[in-house]
Design an enzyme around this catalytic site. Structure first.
Site, mmCIF file in Angstrom:
data_model
loop_
_atom_site.group_PDB
_atom_site.id
_atom_site.type_symbol
_atom_site.label_atom_id
_atom_site.label_comp_id
_atom_site.label_asym_id
_atom_site.label_seq_id
_atom_site.Cartn_x
_atom_site.Cartn_y
_atom_site.Cartn_z
ATOM 1 N N LYS A 126 40.755 37.417 32.110
ATOM 2 C CA LYS A 126 41.485 38.664 32.718
ATOM 3 C C LYS A 126 39.875 38.635 33.688
ATOM 4 C CE LYS A 126 44.050 42.171 33.496
ATOM 5 N NZ LYS A 126 45.711 41.973 32.904
ATOM 6 N N ASP A 166 47.916 42.336 38.310
ATOM 7 C CA ASP A 166 47.806 43.643 37.339
ATOM 8 C C ASP A 166 48.160 44.559 38.124
ATOM 9 O OD1 ASP A 166 47.397 44.048 34.263
ATOM 10 O OD2 ASP A 166 45.929 45.143 35.737
HETATM 11 P P1 NDP Z 1 51.238 48.262 39.631
HETATM 12 O O1 NDP Z 1 49.937 48.383 41.034
HETATM 13 O O2 NDP Z 1 51.594 47.821 40.764
HETATM 14 O O3 NDP Z 1 50.978 49.616 40.067
HETATM 15 C C1 NDP Z 1 50.278 50.350 38.935
HETATM 16 C C2 NDP Z 1 51.145 52.250 38.973
HETATM 17 O O4 NDP Z 1 49.934 52.787 38.236
HETATM 18 C C3 NDP Z 1 50.718 52.941 40.401
HETATM 19 O O5 NDP Z 1 51.451 54.162 40.656
HETATM 20 C C4 NDP Z 1 49.710 53.177 40.487
HETATM 21 O O6 NDP Z 1 49.172 54.307 41.709
HETATM 22 C C5 NDP Z 1 49.801 54.373 39.068
HETATM 23 N N1 NDP Z 1 47.724 53.936 38.618
HETATM 24 C C6 NDP Z 1 46.850 52.959 38.721
HETATM 25 N N2 NDP Z 1 45.940 53.306 38.164
HETATM 26 C C7 NDP Z 1 46.169 54.644 37.722
HETATM 27 C C8 NDP Z 1 45.502 55.584 37.231
HETATM 28 N N3 NDP Z 1 43.916 55.534 36.846
HETATM 29 N N4 NDP Z 1 45.358 56.597 37.662
HETATM 30 C C9 NDP Z 1 46.912 57.642 37.472
HETATM 31 N N5 NDP Z 1 47.712 55.676 37.880
HETATM 32 C C10 NDP Z 1 46.865 55.204 38.320
HETATM 33 O O7 NDP Z 1 50.397 47.725 38.997
HETATM 34 P P2 NDP Z 1 51.286 47.667 37.946
HETATM 35 O O8 NDP Z 1 52.833 48.195 37.352
HETATM 36 O O9 NDP Z 1 51.037 46.156 37.242
HETATM 37 O O10 NDP Z 1 50.437 47.751 36.158
HETATM 38 C C11 NDP Z 1 50.755 49.449 35.635
HETATM 39 C C12 NDP Z 1 50.345 48.898 33.974
HETATM 40 O O11 NDP Z 1 51.015 48.029 33.240
HETATM 41 C C13 NDP Z 1 48.500 48.379 34.384
HETATM 42 O O12 NDP Z 1 48.326 48.917 33.009
HETATM 43 C C14 NDP Z 1 48.531 47.027 33.485
HETATM 44 O O13 NDP Z 1 47.555 46.370 32.715
HETATM 45 C C15 NDP Z 1 49.974 47.336 32.722
HETATM 46 N N6 NDP Z 1 50.695 45.170 32.470
HETATM 47 C C16 NDP Z 1 50.896 44.662 34.280
HETATM 48 C C17 NDP Z 1 51.575 43.149 34.175
HETATM 49 C C18 NDP Z 1 52.185 42.734 34.957
HETATM 50 O O14 NDP Z 1 52.169 42.340 34.838
HETATM 51 N N7 NDP Z 1 51.577 43.838 35.610
HETATM 52 C C19 NDP Z 1 52.021 43.261 32.520
HETATM 53 C C20 NDP Z 1 51.520 43.646 31.498
HETATM 54 C C21 NDP Z 1 50.664 44.432 31.245
HETATM 55 P P3 NDP Z 1 48.040 54.255 42.626
HETATM 56 O O15 NDP Z 1 49.550 53.551 43.363
HETATM 57 O O16 NDP Z 1 48.095 56.122 43.273
HETATM 58 O O17 NDP Z 1 46.934 53.616 42.346
HETATM 59 O O1 2IT Z 2 48.295 41.993 30.868
HETATM 60 C C1 2IT Z 2 48.463 41.479 31.357
HETATM 61 O O2 2IT Z 2 49.894 41.035 30.066
HETATM 62 C C2 2IT Z 2 49.381 40.906 32.498
HETATM 63 N N1 2IT Z 2 48.659 42.187 34.152
HETATM 64 C C3 2IT Z 2 50.132 39.714 33.188
HETATM 65 C C4 2IT Z 2 49.083 38.337 33.010
HETATM 66 C C5 2IT Z 2 49.862 37.420 33.593
HETATM 67 O O3 2IT Z 2 49.310 36.539 33.589
HETATM 68 O O4 2IT Z 2 51.254 37.159 33.426
#
Ligand code: NDP
Ligand code: 2IT
Length: 453
Positions: A126, A166
């Site tokens: 990561k 992420d």
């Molecule tokens: P994005 O940046 O696309 O979206 C994040 C969302 O969560 C936004 O709405 C953001 O609001 C909100 N957010 C972020 N930080 C905070 C915080 N500290 N408090 C409240 N709201 C918060 O990210 P993703 O959708 O990609 O990721 C969301 C989650 O999913 C994370 O935990 C990530 O690690 C996990 N994840 C993502 C994967 C992926 O493929 N993208 C894969 C597996 C897990 P704001 O815009 O106000 O910051």
């Molecule tokens: O938390 C996760 O699994 C991710 N942000 C996606 C990682 C990836 O390599 O697609």
């Protein structure tokens, strides 16, 4: 707590002071893995878990960049290369002001088990930066990404370490970083995943995490001969994972009634339908607006600001059957978990990484909630990243149906692994033990095979 876990935790805390999220992630896995150690002492003798909690390599670097007003900024860049026993390091990059070493170590640690569960050959890593993309112009984001890659490029490669997105890193940022990597190396390779479709990306990768979390919930429901049809669902976040979670909930006949960002959340009792979801995608991905605007446009929705100092998050206090936390770590505390139970929620499928605090997890398990922890439920994202790597190696893209079908099969398999392993180790229905042990065994065996490294 068992003596083994106590010893591990004392060691981790002493060695990694001030990293509470990392401690939290390690403790959860240690509590599952102790069941394995009791039965198979060879893992303990080889200090496999002690090795797993030490990153193979940590890279920390300066990222200088210039804003549109010629002012210089300095951010910190990181890549944690946690474990490469079963494949090249693989995992996302997070750009968010809260990013620090401990948070990235927790994420890298979780990634090792998650990637193992997918059954694809990927190690865990990561990275990211404390850079805040919010409010930055496109050119500023580009200059930051280029500067970030100016250092990262020497540590990564399609057979070494393959980053992805992420929080704060989506298709736009991956594009800027890919462009810079290609320029520096003079190579067009699958060094990043989440790429654009016409330059090596995979269909379904943007959808994969959210779709996967809903497929996982559907699998859990199927164990009780139920489906998502007609179920009211609470979803947090409004980014990549949340958007495609809502889309798949709609596909499977459910009704999502909430979305949030770090400022507040909307509750739309009438349900977020496809038109409203299209608007959210436009608002968040193109206009980069705030979720509050949803309630300006749709008067049936109520917007409530969220104050992080509050002792609970009101989003989790609505009548529903399912919850899909899809924003960030520790967004469900004990009180939120209690509220969810009191409101009738009995399915929790974690799109985010470690969104539930330890006492919340305990409550879910005690109350027989169908609780899919992040490293199982959100593994669809990295799984399709793995499929993107496969397509890049073959230099042949698969169709949308092909990738989606493989994603569904992978989520089904992860679900089955979790259930079978939980049963085998005497904790039937406990997906936490199932995921932790299921992920652990494959990596641990590979480490045993490869000697003391
Ligand atoms: P994005 O940046 O696309 O979206 C994040 C969302 O969560 C936004 O709405 C953001 O609001 C909100 N957010 C972020 N930080 C905070 C915080 N500290 N408090 C409240 N709201 C918060 O990210 P993703 O959708 O990609 O990721 C969301 C989650 O999913 C994370 O935990 C990530 O690690 C996990 N994840 C993502 C994967 C992926 O493929 N993208 C894969 C597996 C897990 P704001 O815009 O106000 O910051
Ligand atoms: O938390 C996760 O699994 C991710 N942000 C996606 C990682 C990836 O390599 O697609």
């Amino acid at each position: 707590m068992s003596t083994y876990v106590e010893e591990i935790m004392a060691y981790v805390q002493e060695k990694n002071p001030g990293e509470p999220e990392f401690h939290q992630a390690v403790e959860e896995v240690a509590q599952s893995v102790v069941l394995v150690m009791d039965r198979y002492p060879e893992y303990r003798a080889a200090k496999i878990f002690e090795r797993m909690i030490e990153p193979e390599r940590v890279i920390l670097f300066r990222v200088p960049w210039m804003d549109d007003h010629q002012e210089i900024h300095i951010n910190r860049g990181y890549r944690i290369e946690m474990n490469s026993a079963i494949g090249p390091y693989k995992g996302g990059l997070r750009f968010h002001p809260s990013v620090n070493l401990g948070i990235l170590k927790f994420l890298a640690f979780e990634q090792v088990y998650k990637n193992s569960l997918t059954s694809l050959p990927m190690g865990g890593g990561k990275g990211g930066s404390d850079f805040d993309p919010k409010g930055k112009s496109k050119n500023e984001v580009m200059r930051f990404c280029q500067s970030f890659m100016d250092e990262l490029f020497r540590h990564i490669g399609p057979d070494t370490d393959v980053p992805a997105g992420d929080i704060g890193v989506g298709g736009r940022e991956i594009g800027f970083m890919f462009g810079q990597y290609k320029r520096l190396r003079n190579e067009f390779t699958g060094v990043l995943t989440g790429k654009g479709l016409n330059w090596g990306g995979s269909l379904i990768r943007p959808e994969a995490t959210g779709f996967g979390a809903v497929y996982f919930a559907a699998e859990m429901l199927a164990t009780r001969n139920e489906s998502l049809e007609g179920k009211v669902c609470l979803v947090s976040g409004s980014g990549n994972v949340a958007q495609f979670t809502v889309e798949k909930i709609l596909d499977l006949g459910g009704k999502a009634v909430t979305l949030s960002d770090s400022s507040g959340y909307i509750y739309d009792e009438t349900g977020i339908d496809r038109d409203k979801l299209d608007y959210v995608k436009l608002l968040k991905n193109a206009q980069r607006g705030r979720i509050a605007e949803y309630a300006d446009k749709y008067k049936e929705a109520v917007y409530t600001p969220i104050d992080p100092a509050m002792d609970h998050n009101p989003l989790w206090n609505h009548k529903a059957s399912c919850a899909f936390p899809s924003a960030t770590q520790n967004e469900i505390n004990a009180r939120d978990a209690r509220n969810l139970l009191d409101n009738g929620v009995y399915v929790v499928s974690e799109g985010a990484n470690m969104p539930t605090e330890k006492p919340g997890v305990k409550l879910f398990l005690e109350h027989g909630v169908l609780y899919g922890p992040g490293k199982a439920a959100n593994a669809g994202g990295v799984a399709v990243s793995g499929l993107e790597m496969t397509q890049n190696s073959m230099r042949l893209p698969w169709t949308r149906d092909e990738v989606d079908h493989r994603l569904q099969m992978i989520m089904k398999n992860i679900h089955k692994t979790c259930r079978d392993v939980a049963e085998k180790f005497g904790t039937p229905g406990n997906y936490v033990n199932g995921a932790n042990i299921g992920g652990f065994l494959k990596v641990a065996d590979a480490m045993l095979d490869q000697g003391l490294v």
